[in-house]
Design an enzyme around this catalytic site. Structure first.
Site, PDB file in Angstrom:
ATOM      1  N   GLY A   1      35.041  36.587  53.800  1.00  0.00           N
ATOM      2  CA  GLY A   1      35.129  37.810  54.018  1.00  0.00           C
ATOM      3  C   GLY A   1      35.382  38.621  52.686  1.00  0.00           C
TER       4      GLY A   1
ATOM      5  NE  ARG B   1      32.069  40.637  60.801  1.00  0.00           N
ATOM      6  CZ  ARG B   1      33.365  40.088  60.810  1.00  0.00           C
ATOM      7  NH1 ARG B   1      34.292  40.426  61.369  1.00  0.00           N
ATOM      8  NH2 ARG B   1      33.345  38.811  59.910  1.00  0.00           N
TER       9      ARG B   1
ATOM     10  CE  LYS C   1      47.602  30.589  53.388  1.00  0.00           C
ATOM     11  NZ  LYS C   1      47.908  30.666  54.760  1.00  0.00           N
TER      12      LYS C   1
ATOM     13  N   GLY D   1      35.189  32.281  57.892  1.00  0.00           N
ATOM     14  CA  GLY D   1      35.357  30.931  58.501  1.00  0.00           C
ATOM     15  C   GLY D   1      34.268  30.129  58.831  1.00  0.00           C
TER      16      GLY D   1
HETATM   17  P1  ADP Z   1      37.594  34.881  51.164  1.00  0.00           P
HETATM   18  O1  ADP Z   1      37.953  35.724  52.502  1.00  0.00           O
HETATM   19  O2  ADP Z   1      36.477  35.339  50.350  1.00  0.00           O
HETATM   20  O3  ADP Z   1      37.344  33.319  51.864  1.00  0.00           O
HETATM   21  P2  ADP Z   1      40.321  34.090  50.636  1.00  0.00           P
HETATM   22  O4  ADP Z   1      40.764  34.714  51.876  1.00  0.00           O
HETATM   23  O5  ADP Z   1      40.492  32.704  50.493  1.00  0.00           O
HETATM   24  O6  ADP Z   1      38.829  34.520  50.276  1.00  0.00           O
HETATM   25  O7  ADP Z   1      41.342  34.773  49.558  1.00  0.00           O
HETATM   26  C1  ADP Z   1      41.162  36.153  49.086  1.00  0.00           C
HETATM   27  C2  ADP Z   1      42.290  36.681  48.503  1.00  0.00           C
HETATM   28  O8  ADP Z   1      42.717  35.714  47.309  1.00  0.00           O
HETATM   29  C3  ADP Z   1      42.220  37.948  47.958  1.00  0.00           C
HETATM   30  O9  ADP Z   1      43.037  38.976  48.490  1.00  0.00           O
HETATM   31  C4  ADP Z   1      42.829  37.786  46.492  1.00  0.00           C
HETATM   32  O10 ADP Z   1      43.745  38.719  45.922  1.00  0.00           O
HETATM   33  C5  ADP Z   1      43.473  36.216  46.551  1.00  0.00           C
HETATM   34  N1  ADP Z   1      43.519  35.928  45.243  1.00  0.00           N
HETATM   35  C6  ADP Z   1      42.413  35.307  44.520  1.00  0.00           C
HETATM   36  N2  ADP Z   1      43.058  34.808  43.183  1.00  0.00           N
HETATM   37  C7  ADP Z   1      44.384  34.730  43.329  1.00  0.00           C
HETATM   38  C8  ADP Z   1      45.530  34.231  42.551  1.00  0.00           C
HETATM   39  N3  ADP Z   1      45.293  33.922  41.220  1.00  0.00           N
HETATM   40  N4  ADP Z   1      46.789  34.764  43.021  1.00  0.00           N
HETATM   41  C9  ADP Z   1      46.923  35.300  44.192  1.00  0.00           C
HETATM   42  N5  ADP Z   1      46.014  35.770  44.900  1.00  0.00           N
HETATM   43  C10 ADP Z   1      44.669  35.592  44.670  1.00  0.00           C
HETATM   44 MG    MG Z   2      39.752  36.243  53.716  1.00  0.00          MG
END
Ligand code: ADP
Ligand code: MG
Length: 399
Positions: free
Chosen positions: A357, A36, A203, A380
């Site tokens: 992220g 960053r 989520k 986000g």
């Molecule tokens: P990003 O930051 O890329 O938007 P998120 O913050 O929504 O992604 O989610 C990332 C997290 O989701 C990771 O820490 C990963 O371990 C978790 N994750 C992905 N698939 C699963 C799963 N099937 N069960 C539990 N956790 C999961």
């Molecule tokens: Mg995340």
């Protein structure tokens, strides 16, 4: 959306407050990942080249309106100075100021001051930052003649340093903000078709606005991560010990119905990898999505799904990826995430954007950073942008 940009006459000889996104990970008081900071440099050099005097402001972490030393930006001042010197920028140093408002700031930016760049302390040490307090915004703006926002990662927040301050100063978009908006616009508006979106992560509630917005806009939406299981439950499937957001099953049912009536294909993985316990995994099996056992938990997309997701991705002309396919931090549950990253990297003719992220981290760790068209610095913010939402930090800079 057209954003106000700055030229030399807007900043020459002026005191400019620059909102940067220096919300970097720290480890033992040192910057653990300086992406960053590096990303902010082109805009800073342009402003310096135009004869501006710069004070940078950012938040770091969540100190919740209190002065907490572990969230100080001081280590970032050292890192920025090192990066600027390595580029042979004509900067005598980065002066760190222990507050982002008040007489110390006035003094540091006064004409006699010797350094070229001033970095102000964490804006979130003041409750007025996240409350977008008008009095705090006025105090922030007071020592300055102009404001540049280059913190794309915080553009979805209406805070004093992203929105409030623009009421008091001529305000412009920085180069990183423009780069992000240009790339994300290619995805969000009239993408070259087929447009394929890959989404995952923890989520489903975080990604519902995206899924709703894309219905009717993309050719295919591929779903991995834990989100799969709330959607599977909405289809009436058993998901064992997999992560499910019970309170979102109804919303997922409505979503599935909307997709059924639309031209967009919502693709769930036909198989998943299951384990018994994430802390001490003794089991690792592939299961069809409708055959998850009572004591099993889905932690990755399965080998068949990897293949069919890769097929969709290889035919796409535009790709947006947000969220890992599984618990990628933990081997061997990173296989699905590796497979889709590889498929995106292999499709050289597509315009591909990765936001989020964890997904960006995965792409970098796997060495595919150069093979995607754009890695967003805002998780986000990029998600909201592609979901068709209005970002207050951008709106404040719109012409
Ligand atoms: P990003 O930051 O890329 O938007 P998120 O913050 O929504 O992604 O989610 C990332 C997290 O989701 C990771 O820490 C990963 O371990 C978790 N994750 C992905 N698939 C699963 C799963 N099937 N069960 C539990 N956790 C999961
Ligand atoms: Mg995340």
């Amino acid at each position: 959306m057209r954003l106000r940009t700055y030229n030399q006459e807007d900043v020459n000889g002026k005191k400019v407050l620059v909102r940067v996104d220096f919300n970097v990970p720290l480890k033992n008081g040192e910057v653990a990942d300086d992406t960053r900071i590096t990303e902010s440099v082109p805009n800073l050099l342009r402003l310096l080249g135009f004869g501006a005097r710069l004070a940078l402001v950012s938040h770091l972490g969540r100190p919740r309106g209190e002065r907490k030393p572990e969230y100080s930006l001081e280590p970032v001042a050292h890192a920025l100075e090192r990066i600027l010197k390595a580029r042979r920028a004509k900067v005598s140093g980065v002066t760190f100021v222990r507050d982002c408002v008040g007489p110390e700031v006035e003094r540091a930016i006064a004409p006699r001051w010797r350094g070229d760049i001033v970095l102000l302390e964490n804006s979130r040490f003041h409750p007025g930052e996240e409350n977008n307090d008008p009095g705090f915004s006025a105090r922030l703006a007071a020592p300055f003649d102009a404001y540049v926002n280059d913190a794309f990662g915080t553009a979805h927040r209406a805070h004093a340093t992203t929105v409030g301050v623009t009421a008091h100063l001529p305000s412009f978009a920085g180069m990183l903000v423009l780069k992000e908006v240009t790339a994300l616009t290619r995805v969000a508006e009239k993408p070259r078709r087929p447009f394929v979106v890959l989404t995952g992560g923890k989520k489903v509630s975080d990604k519902l606005p995206l899924l709703q917005h894309l219905c009717g806009r993309a050719e295919a939406v591929l779903v991995g991560g834990a989100m799969v299981f709330t959607l599977a439950r909405a289809r009436g499937l058993a998901t064992g010990k997999s992560l499910v957001q019970e309170d979102h099953i109804d919303a997922c049912k409505a979503l599935l119905q909307n997709y059924q009536d639309s031209t967009t294909k919502l693709v769930l993985p036909e198989d998943v990898v299951v384990t018994d316990d994430l802390r001490e995994p003794k089991l690792k099996e592939n299961r069809a999505l409708d055959s998850i056992g009572e004591d099993e938990m889905g932690v990755d997309i399965g080998p068949q799904a990897r293949q069919s997701f890769a097929n969709h991705l290889s035919r796409a002309c535009t790709v947006f990826w947000n969220g890992p396919m599984g618990v990628f931090e933990q081997k061997p549950f990173d296989a699905g995430t590796i497979a889709v990253a590889r498929a995106i990297a292999a499709n050289k003719s597509a315009f591909s954007v990765v936001g989020g992220g964890e997904s960006v981290e995965a792409v970098k760790k796997l060495g595919f950073a150069d093979a995607v068209s754009h890695l967003s610095t805002g998780g986000g913010a990029s998600l909201e942008f592609v979901s068709g939402q209005e970002l207050p930090g951008l709106k404040a800079l719109a012409i």
